[in-house]
Design a protein around this motif. Sequence first.
Motif, PDB file in Angstrom:
ATOM      1  N   LYS A  38     -15.982  -7.606   1.553  1.00 38.31           N
ATOM      2  CA  LYS A  38     -15.733  -6.194   1.797  1.00 38.31           C
ATOM      3  C   LYS A  38     -14.788  -6.050   2.824  1.00 38.31           C
ATOM      4  CE  LYS A  38     -18.997  -3.542  -0.117  1.00 38.31           C
ATOM      5  NZ  LYS A  38     -18.331  -3.010  -1.236  1.00 38.31           N
TER       6      LYS A  38
ATOM      7  N   SER B 221      -6.038  -6.770  -7.902  1.00 39.28           N
ATOM      8  CA  SER B 221      -7.447  -6.657  -6.963  1.00 39.28           C
ATOM      9  C   SER B 221      -8.426  -7.861  -7.422  1.00 39.28           C
ATOM     10  CB  SER B 221      -7.986  -5.103  -7.547  1.00 39.28           C
ATOM     11  OG  SER B 221      -8.204  -5.306  -8.963  1.00 39.28           O
TER      12      SER B 221
ATOM     13  N   SER C 174      -3.242   7.810  -3.841  1.00 39.56           N
ATOM     14  CA  SER C 174      -2.733   7.963  -5.260  1.00 39.56           C
ATOM     15  C   SER C 174      -1.743   6.940  -5.488  1.00 39.56           C
ATOM     16  CB  SER C 174      -1.858   9.228  -5.316  1.00 39.56           C
ATOM     17  OG  SER C 174      -2.445  10.131  -4.757  1.00 39.56           O
TER      18      SER C 174
ATOM     19  N   ASP D 287      -8.805  -2.082  -9.393  1.00 38.09           N
ATOM     20  CA  ASP D 287      -9.948  -1.386  -8.304  1.00 38.09           C
ATOM     21  C   ASP D 287      -9.135  -1.306  -7.136  1.00 38.09           C
ATOM     22  OD1 ASP D 287     -11.863  -1.394  -6.678  1.00 38.09           O
ATOM     23  OD2 ASP D 287     -12.793  -3.389  -7.138  1.00 38.09           O
ATOM     24  N   THR D 288      -8.805  -0.062  -6.699  1.00 35.45           N
ATOM     25  CA  THR D 288      -8.144   0.183  -5.382  1.00 35.45           C
ATOM     26  C   THR D 288      -9.165  -0.133  -4.262  1.00 35.45           C
ATOM     27  OG1 THR D 288      -8.802   2.443  -5.677  1.00 35.45           O
ATOM     28  CG2 THR D 288      -6.527   1.922  -6.527  1.00 35.45           C
ATOM     29  N   SER D 289     -10.302  -0.298  -4.191  1.00 30.04           N
ATOM     30  CA  SER D 289     -11.009  -0.557  -3.224  1.00 30.04           C
ATOM     31  C   SER D 289     -10.822  -2.023  -2.778  1.00 30.04           C
ATOM     32  CB  SER D 289     -12.511  -0.103  -3.567  1.00 30.04           C
ATOM     33  OG  SER D 289     -13.073  -1.263  -4.222  1.00 30.04           O
ATOM     34  N   SER D 290     -10.241  -2.819  -3.510  1.00 32.97           N
ATOM     35  CA  SER D 290     -10.195  -4.286  -3.092  1.00 32.97           C
ATOM     36  C   SER D 290      -8.904  -4.794  -3.560  1.00 32.97           C
ATOM     37  CB  SER D 290     -11.643  -4.814  -3.703  1.00 32.97           C
ATOM     38  OG  SER D 290     -11.714  -6.121  -3.485  1.00 32.97           O
TER      39      SER D 290
ATOM     40  N   THR E 128      -9.018   2.844  -1.460  1.00 34.82           N
ATOM     41  CA  THR E 128      -9.776   4.150  -2.168  1.00 34.82           C
ATOM     42  C   THR E 128      -9.065   5.397  -1.594  1.00 34.82           C
ATOM     43  OG1 THR E 128     -11.751   2.678  -2.029  1.00 34.82           O
ATOM     44  CG2 THR E 128     -11.872   5.028  -2.610  1.00 34.82           C
ATOM     45  N   GLY E 129      -8.963   6.449  -2.601  1.00 37.70           N
ATOM     46  CA  GLY E 129      -8.611   7.703  -2.243  1.00 37.70           C
ATOM     47  C   GLY E 129      -7.150   7.976  -2.119  1.00 37.70           C
TER      48      GLY E 129
ATOM     49  N   ASP F 265      -8.904  -2.072   1.370  1.00 35.80           N
ATOM     50  CA  ASP F 265      -9.253  -0.790   0.636  1.00 35.80           C
ATOM     51  C   ASP F 265      -8.269   0.681   0.477  1.00 35.80           C
ATOM     52  OD1 ASP F 265     -10.676   1.120  -0.576  1.00 35.80           O
ATOM     53  OD2 ASP F 265     -12.428   1.095   1.260  1.00 35.80           O
TER      54      ASP F 265
ATOM     55  N   GLY G  78      -3.306   9.752   0.006  1.00 35.85           N
ATOM     56  CA  GLY G  78      -4.556   9.599   0.463  1.00 35.85           C
ATOM     57  C   GLY G  78      -5.318  11.133   1.020  1.00 35.85           C
TER      58      GLY G  78
END
Length: 491
Positions: free
Chosen positions: A45, A268, A249, A314-317, A246-247, A244, A355
């Motif tokens: 994470k 990712s 562009s 997967d932009t979160s990772s 996330t959010g 991460d 973001g």
Amino acid sequence: MTEKNTAQWDAGRFVKTLAYFGVIPFIGSISWLQQLFGSSNSSKKATPKLVLVAGATGGVGKRVIKRLQQRGYRVRCLVRDAKKAKEMLGKNVELVEGDITLPATLTPLVTNNVAAVICCTGTKVQPVEGDTPTREKYYQGIKFYMPEVVDVPEIVEYQGLNNLVQAVRSQLSQAGKKTIFDFTKPSEDLKETWGALDDIVMGGTSESSIRLADNSGLFAGNVSVANSGGFVSVRTRNFDPPIDLTGFSGIELRVKGDGKRYKFIIRSDAKWDGIGYCYSFDTVYNIWITVRIPFDELIPVFRAKTVKDCPKLDTSSISSLQLMLSKFEYDGALNPKFSPGTFQLQLESISAYGGQVLPKFVMVSSAGVTRPGRPGINLEEEPPAVRMNDMLGGILTWKLKGEDCVRSSGIPYTIVRPCALTEEPGGKALILDKGDNIKGKVSREDIAELCVRALEQPLACNETFEVKEGENEIAVGDWQGLFGSLNLVRT
Ligand SMILES: NC(=O)c1ccc[n+]([C@@H]2O[C@H](COP(=O)([O-])OP(=O)(O)OC[C@H]3O[C@@H](n4cnc5c(N)ncnc54)[C@H](OP(=O)(O)O)[C@@H]3O)[C@@H](O)[C@H]2O)c1
């Protein structure tokens, strides 16, 4: 085979390349093959945000810390006396000593890696006849005790706030942007993070490197098409933990090139040989340009072939980044701006852009800050802090000046102006208002919760508002709705 396809291949450099990226745990082992096509650590994470709490030993501050921890944030507490703070806050928080009135104490130890600040500092005010060590009289906020200031409000509320804002301004003011690499700030990490990954891995003889030069990262070398090669690149080792985004562009590069077309590749998947998401960009000879790479326009590629029906990045990772100069575009098409030989691409920064803008500086101010001297104000009906502003060293006037420092800083902010603070239990309905007219009371518990929630609410961004508790006992459930109500209230 043509002559250019029989150039000397450097096996040593091949091994060094794979070893750098951790593909070969030790030379001579065959397990690198398994790593090459197998293992992944992308289940790790990303690290939670670090929030700096100023005024951490105060009535609101200590509650803010608890709530931040409950919501999974990392917390750093700015305190004037670490020993006293440790007794009060326990061992489970990071304490750094500093005093907002002394800018020299607001060092990188205080500010490094901080993603947001909640400032709950305040001039010490106490009953004229003194208070108990736990400040019961001052804190209860219902019975009136004649107050006096212990510190100088101009220095704490205005200069202190300004010092704190200045200490974090450069790192918090880039609204919606997250710097991933800043090559203008030399650090040893470059060697540890970025490594060359050239066509040597396929038998080619091209050679590149990245190093710090002229206040930038310089990706340079020689690209050759010998032995059916034709690419050079630099790639990061896998980020641990992954980043991460996330959010956001997309990715923004600040680069100065040589007129050639380069590729940016983002992954990712921590696998060495997994899918890379690519974007080709043209440089302008010897001119600094900003290249924006929207995540939506990335092309999924596996070994230079586009992959159909591939899931989005997967932009979160995010596990690694790569910059490449290649003879090829995708699926065998040629790069129209390619020529073999020397090349160079200078890099100033790699950031994420677009973001969501969230508040990054939450200030606990006070209702009444605009009331002293305001025409039409009936002092008899005003709370003590307004009535006695002059006697209290202009405390509200200086708080307003402190607010101005926050508002003009360029940092996305929320300024919370509570009515009289109490030690009563929280969980009440809250009423927000603008224009500095309301009177009432509100629990420190609820103010702490409000400050923490503001960090997560775009609608709280760049808002200044008063707050008091309502009559009923219904705790706020819909924070978005509450902050959204700010658009409806008068100003
Ligand atoms: N009382 C009310 O009814 C009321 C109403 C509206 C708004 N407010 C405002 O709400 C805010 C929070 O109130 P509170 O009751 O939580 O205040 P508090 O208990 O008096 O806490 C103030 C905090 O600020 C810290 N501090 C003071 N000067 C500092 C400095 N130079 N450098 C670093 N830290 C410093 C104090 O640290 P130490 O432990 O080292 O002293 C303490 O942690 C204050 O700004 C207050 O004025 C109060």
